[in-house]
Design an enzyme around this catalytic site. Structure first.
Site, PDB file in Angstrom:
ATOM      1  N   HIS A  44       0.680  -1.418   0.254  1.00  0.00           N
ATOM      2  CA  HIS A  44       0.217  -0.462   0.127  1.00  0.00           C
ATOM      3  C   HIS A  44       1.219   0.931  -0.178  1.00  0.00           C
ATOM      4  CE1 HIS A  44      -2.549   3.509   2.356  1.00  0.00           C
ATOM      5  NE2 HIS A  44      -3.236   2.631   1.135  1.00  0.00           N
TER       6      HIS A  44
ATOM      7  N   GLU B  57       1.993   1.578  -2.992  1.00  0.00           N
ATOM      8  CA  GLU B  57       0.772   2.133  -4.282  1.00  0.00           C
ATOM      9  C   GLU B  57       1.131   4.185  -4.221  1.00  0.00           C
ATOM     10  OE1 GLU B  57      -3.043   3.899  -3.993  1.00  0.00           O
ATOM     11  OE2 GLU B  57      -2.996   1.461  -2.879  1.00  0.00           O
ATOM     12  N   HIS B  58       0.995   4.226  -2.559  1.00  0.00           N
ATOM     13  CA  HIS B  58       1.356   5.715  -3.131  1.00  0.00           C
ATOM     14  C   HIS B  58       2.603   6.598  -3.177  1.00  0.00           C
ATOM     15  CE1 HIS B  58      -1.347   7.002   0.871  1.00  0.00           C
ATOM     16  NE2 HIS B  58      -1.724   5.130   0.232  1.00  0.00           N
TER      17      HIS B  58
ATOM     18  N   GLU C 154      -3.799   8.196   7.594  1.00  0.00           N
ATOM     19  CA  GLU C 154      -4.395   6.672   7.696  1.00  0.00           C
ATOM     20  C   GLU C 154      -5.468   5.651   8.736  1.00  0.00           C
ATOM     21  OE1 GLU C 154      -5.961   5.218   3.293  1.00  0.00           O
ATOM     22  OE2 GLU C 154      -3.834   5.384   3.482  1.00  0.00           O
TER      23      GLU C 154
END
Length: 407
Positions: A47, A50-51, A127
């Protein structure tokens, strides 16, 4: 509409569905890697990567990447799951080159600077904190972590500790090991010229060459039983009740989906009617199957109270046993099939959904399953098939539950 499967010069499959009556196109690069593939100590790296793919390349800054697509009226985005990471653009058809150039640039030229990594780690940690503050979201992650043994229980976001410990070296290593042509599929749906898009892709992402590397990944998974209590200061008790589910390719997967629909798929489902409408024990009630290559987890969620959660658990168990013993009615089967087939049809109404369907099918089956084939399989499910499927998944040795709340 015919789907063509071609290959780039580096072997990456390209799935193309030309839809003449559209003026737009969706193009996605699907990488077969996700939280499930993370080793101990790097949870959350899929993840975070991906950022980081949008945080600057040798040619463009982070702002320029987003502005390039925004200026053309397009959309660029990405998401990470347990088993895949997806990057996609949606644009007017005649502007597709802009999208392919951007995606190519981030795949070939991302810089992953230390400065941007530290900044983005802080973003991801915020997040994580956000989800920590949403108990009805948090309970599902904690539930899978408890009910499943194996890396399939890895949480996509990772933990605050694991994200803090991801170094640039670890990030780049994961990128080079997992983002290789053999684990990638490109899917294109909308008004598109086959020769043009293949030329664009071969000029760009077709130049991606990396050595294949098989990491030490143990794909085994097993289903646990028991009770998991997470104490939180909440007004509701958030309950996830589980049993064994099915894999993405299991022969009974559609039968299990129909069972899920009948139990908790909508407002007329058995558990919704009995737990909420008749007894008033919960506001939200639904069921779902989390499927992986190696197996699955079947879950019923209910938002209830400290006084009522035990009764809700008993009602879920009773309903499992009733379907296992007596099956379902012909009317329930027909209604569930109609809803399933409607969802399949609704999923064909946008270029993005068609793009996703093609790629997901190819990643699972190494081919794009024809819709008529799927419809025939669903239509062919009998009452006996449902009963047989129920006998395989509804077994007390697989029962577990996670309760998050003020106990």
């Amino acid at each position: 509409m015919k789907i063509e499967i071609l290959k780039l010069k580096n072997g990456i499959p390209v799935l193309i569905e030309n839809i003449e009556n559209l003026n737009s196109v969706a193009l996605g690069i699907f990488v077969k890697t996700g939280a499930k593939n993370e080793l101990p100590g790097e949870e959350g790296v899929s993840h975070l990567l991906e950022h980081m793919m949008f945080k600057g390349t040798k040619n463009k800054s982070s702002k320029e990447i987003s502005e390039t697509i925004d200026n053309e009226g397009g959309i660029i985005n990405a998401y990470t799951s347990k088993e895949m990471t997806v990057y996609y653009v949606q644009l007017l058809s005649h502007k597709l080159r802009v999208g392919t150039d951007i995606l190519t640039d981030i795949f070939l030229n991302s810089t992953f600077t230390e400065e941007s990594l530290e900044r983005e780690k802080n973003v991801v940690i915020e997040e994580i904190k956000m989800y920590e503050d949403i108990p009805e979201e948090k309970v599902h992650d904690e539930n899978v972590r408890f009910a499943v043994s194996g890396s399939q229980s890895n949480i996509v976001l990772g933990s605050m500790e694991s994200v803090k410990n991801i170094t640039r070296e670890k990030l780049v290593s994961y990128f080079e090991e997992r983002y290789v042509p053999s684990k990638m599929v490109i899917s294109v749906a909308g008004r598109v010229d086959k020769d043009e898009i293949m030329n664009l892709l071969n000029e760009g992402i077709g130049n991606l060459e990396r050595d294949e590397f098989e990491r030490e990944y143990d794909g085994k998974m097993s289903i646990n039983s028991g009770e998991n209590i997470i104490k939180r200061d909440t007004n509701q008790m958030h309950l996830c009740f589980n049993t064994k589910g099915v894999s993405t390719t299991d022969k009974i997967r559609y039968s299990v989906s129909i069972i899920s629909n009948i139990l908790g798929g909508n407002m007329s489902s058995r558990l919704f009617q009995k737990i909420r409408e008749e007894k008033g024990l919960a506001y939200s009630v639904y069921s779902y199957n989390s499927s992986f290559e190696e197996g699955g987890l079947f879950t019923v969620y209910a938002g209830t109270t400290k006084e009522n959660y035990r009764e809700v658990i008993d009602m879920i168990k009773d309903e499992f046993e009733e379907i296992k013993k007596d099956g379902i009615t012909e009317e329930e089967l027909r209604k569930a099939k109609n809803q399933f087939l409607s969802m399949l049809t609704f999923g064909l109404e946008t270029s993005k959904s068609r793009m996703n369907r093609m790629a997901s099918s190819y990643l699972i089956y190494e081919r794009v399953r024809d819709l008529d084939e799927i419809i025939k399989e669903i239509e062919g499910i009998s009452l006996e098939d449902i009963k047989n499927a129920a006998s395989k998944i509804f077994d007390e040795k697989y029962y577990s539950w996670t309760i998050l709340g003020d106990l």
